[in-house]
Design a protein around this motif. Structure first.
Motif, mmCIF file in Angstrom:
data_model
loop_
_atom_site.group_PDB
_atom_site.id
_atom_site.type_symbol
_atom_site.label_atom_id
_atom_site.label_comp_id
_atom_site.label_asym_id
_atom_site.label_seq_id
_atom_site.Cartn_x
_atom_site.Cartn_y
_atom_site.Cartn_z
ATOM 1 N N GLN A 125 -17.484 60.562 15.707
ATOM 2 C CA GLN A 125 -18.883 60.348 15.882
ATOM 3 C C GLN A 125 -19.793 60.636 14.998
ATOM 4 O OE1 GLN A 125 -20.129 61.922 19.587
ATOM 5 N NE2 GLN A 125 -21.906 60.418 20.111
ATOM 6 N N ARG A 126 -19.602 61.773 14.197
ATOM 7 C CA ARG A 126 -20.376 62.175 13.162
ATOM 8 C C ARG A 126 -20.587 61.308 12.148
ATOM 9 N NH1 ARG A 126 -18.580 67.417 14.514
ATOM 10 N NH2 ARG A 126 -17.130 67.042 12.680
ATOM 11 N N GLU A 127 -19.479 60.688 11.700
ATOM 12 C CA GLU A 127 -19.152 59.769 10.641
ATOM 13 C C GLU A 127 -19.458 58.307 10.964
ATOM 14 O OE1 GLU A 127 -15.498 60.951 8.929
ATOM 15 O OE2 GLU A 127 -16.202 62.968 8.536
ATOM 16 N N SER A 128 -19.852 57.995 12.328
ATOM 17 C CA SER A 128 -19.927 56.614 12.862
ATOM 18 C C SER A 128 -18.594 55.717 12.354
ATOM 19 C CB SER A 128 -21.240 56.131 12.193
ATOM 20 O OG SER A 128 -22.495 56.761 12.414
ATOM 21 N N LYS A 129 -17.577 56.342 12.910
ATOM 22 C CA LYS A 129 -16.407 55.631 12.668
ATOM 23 C C LYS A 129 -15.745 55.258 13.883
ATOM 24 C CE LYS A 129 -14.958 57.965 8.275
ATOM 25 N NZ LYS A 129 -13.915 58.933 7.883
ATOM 26 N N TYR A 130 -14.975 54.259 13.718
ATOM 27 C CA TYR A 130 -14.299 53.449 14.922
ATOM 28 C C TYR A 130 -13.423 54.539 15.762
ATOM 29 C CZ TYR A 130 -12.009 49.504 17.546
ATOM 30 O OH TYR A 130 -11.443 48.862 18.538
ATOM 31 N N ALA A 131 -13.630 54.492 17.131
ATOM 32 C CA ALA A 131 -13.032 55.579 17.902
ATOM 33 C C ALA A 131 -13.069 54.842 19.244
ATOM 34 C CB ALA A 131 -13.318 56.823 17.765
ATOM 35 N N LYS A 132 -11.787 54.505 19.773
ATOM 36 C CA LYS A 132 -11.694 54.063 21.450
ATOM 37 C C LYS A 132 -10.719 54.665 21.978
ATOM 38 C CE LYS A 132 -13.842 49.381 21.280
ATOM 39 N NZ LYS A 132 -13.802 48.141 21.663
ATOM 40 N N VAL A 133 -10.897 55.366 23.006
ATOM 41 C CA VAL A 133 -10.156 56.301 23.797
ATOM 42 C C VAL A 133 -9.257 55.502 24.994
ATOM 43 C CG1 VAL A 133 -9.993 58.488 25.318
ATOM 44 C CG2 VAL A 133 -11.650 58.487 23.107
ATOM 45 N N HIS A 134 -7.850 55.874 24.967
ATOM 46 C CA HIS A 134 -7.235 55.497 26.061
ATOM 47 C C HIS A 134 -6.401 56.742 26.560
ATOM 48 C CE1 HIS A 134 -7.774 51.158 25.037
ATOM 49 N NE2 HIS A 134 -7.845 51.556 23.917
ATOM 50 N N LYS A 135 -6.186 56.621 28.001
ATOM 51 C CA LYS A 135 -5.388 57.785 28.542
ATOM 52 C C LYS A 135 -4.679 57.195 29.451
ATOM 53 C CE LYS A 135 -9.769 60.863 28.837
ATOM 54 N NZ LYS A 135 -10.546 61.780 29.483
ATOM 55 N N PRO A 136 -3.216 56.781 29.005
ATOM 56 C CA PRO A 136 -2.179 56.300 29.662
ATOM 57 C C PRO A 136 -1.591 57.181 30.699
ATOM 58 C CG PRO A 136 -1.562 56.232 27.504
ATOM 59 C CD PRO A 136 -2.867 56.930 27.490
ATOM 60 N N PHE A 137 -1.267 58.246 30.122
ATOM 61 C CA PHE A 137 -0.283 59.200 31.079
ATOM 62 C C PHE A 137 -0.739 60.688 30.692
ATOM 63 C CE2 PHE A 137 2.415 57.152 27.837
ATOM 64 C CZ PHE A 137 2.312 57.925 26.877
#
Length: 393
Positions: A125-137
């Motif tokens: 977030q600080r570096e404005s980079k791609y990050a999407k979170v998934h919580k499968p298990f």
């Protein structure tokens, strides 16, 4: 006078033309069997969606993972992903090691716990980079041990030898045994082990399981309170350091040591994830029809949940996260590997794992008898405590 000679007319035998190859009995039987096998195989490939794989372009997705790498190295998971045109190449590393090193060359990372995931998300977030979170298990932290060790740690009788695989452990009792420096022989004359009472962990500097266990011990030692400032956090770290480092050189993968045939001598009490134990029992039940009644789990009465996060660093990583969360076959396989599966809306599908284990005839895990929860310190303070206890670089 010359004798007369008689000559017989030459006989002409007319042979029947040879039968076509396809009508010969020696050919028909093996050909028929081969053709039937080929037809069945073609139907299976068509149904599974893999018939067109040689003509598909395969998407190679790279990731850096901790203990959840076991999911991606599973043969069934690899086949299911390949059927979708996806191949995953993984690099193994401890959760904290993932969070504290460069990860820009990967499509996704999958640390085993929230502290490491939070470090990564904050940095992205600080570096404005791609990050999407998934919580499968997810999979809780547990103490894996053997029945006689579990009974030695328990204050009450648990019943007959064929009882449940799961015990509830008062952590205050374990901490006191460790602080007193007791050996297993002193704790129980039935144990042939002169080593100190303790739970063995992976490297605190790199593994989420070890760092989480540190937080659990700290919470109990601090009277079920978390430190509020750096001074109190470091003082608490100094107090609990002997309780965590007396094991000597930490192991790399405690589940492998514990589940080894000679595991009782290598790691009689090991901090691992629940799914690693359940996968062992499921595999054994499917192969032999029996379960391992000698190996059992200790669940800390003050629970601490570790929810791993698959963090997509590229759109390809995001595609993988969506597949693992939503694909029915991959969700089913996660259950078979011992994981507790989340629903796509984020709710925990506790009933799926319970039903699956009951159908196999395996005891359903306990999750503790009380409502007490272990709270970890804030991320900056937890990091300082990890560095202090583990002498991390």
């Amino acid at each position: 006078m010359a004798a007369s000679r008689t000559f017989e007319e030459p006989a002409l035998t007319v042979l029947a033309p040879p039968r076509p190859v396809l009508r010969r009995k020696r050919y028909l039987l093996p050909f028929g069997i081969s053709a039937a096998v080929a037809l069945v195989g073609a139907i299976a490939l068509f149904v599974s969606g893999t018939v067109a794989l040689p003509f598909k372009q395969v998407l190679v997705i790279t990731g850096k993972l901790a203990s959840k790498s076991e999911f991606f190295t599973d043969d069934v998971v690899r086949r299911l992903l390949m059927a979708q045109g996806v191949q995953v190449h993984i690099t193994r590393a401890g959760s904290r090691s993932i969070a504290t090193n460069d990860i820009d060359s990967y499509d996704f990372v999958f640390p085993s716990g929230q502290p490491a995931a939070l470090l990564i998300r904050n940095q992205r977030q600080r570096e404005s980079k791609y990050a999407k979170v998934h919580k499968p298990f997810f999979s809780p932290i547990v103490l894996a041990t053997y029945r006689d060790y579990a009974e030695a740690l328990q204050a009450v009788e648990q019943g007959e030898p064929d009882k449940s695989l799961y015990y509830n452990l008062p952590m205050t009792s374990l901490v006191e045994h460790i602080k007193e420096g007791q050996t297993w022989n002193e704790l129980s004359h039935g144990l042939n082990n002169g080593n100190r009472v303790l739970a063995q962990t992976s490297d605190i500097c790199s593994a989420n399981s070890a760092a989480t266990y540190l937080g659990l011990i700290a919470f109990v030692e601090n009277g079920n309170q978390i430190p509020q400032d750096e001074e109190s956090a470091l003082a608490l770290a100094d107090r609990i350091k002997p309780l965590l480092t007396s094991q000597g050189l930490p192991g790399d993968d405690m589940s492998k040591q514990y589940l080894a045939p000679e595991g009782k001598g290598l790691a009689p009490v090991a901090v691992i994830y629940e799914h690693q134990y359940l996968a062992h029992q499921i595999r054994l039940k499917q192969q032999t029809g029996e379960i391992d009644r000698n190996r059992v789990l200790l669940y800390p009465e003050a629970q601490v949940q570790t929810v791993p996060e698959l963090i997509a660093l590229t759109p390809a990583g995001d595609r993988l996260g969506e597949m693992i969360t939503n694909h029915p076959g991959l969700r089913k396989r996660a259950l078979e590997l011992g994981f507790r599966v989340f629903e796509p809306d984020g709710s925990l599908s506790q009933g799926q794992l319970t039903g699956f284990l009951k159908a196999l005839g395996i005891d359903v895990p306990s999750t503790g008898v009380g409502d007490t929860e272990t709270f970890l310190p804030s991320l900056p303070l937890l990091e300082k405590m990890i560095e202090r206890v583990g002498d991390c670089p």
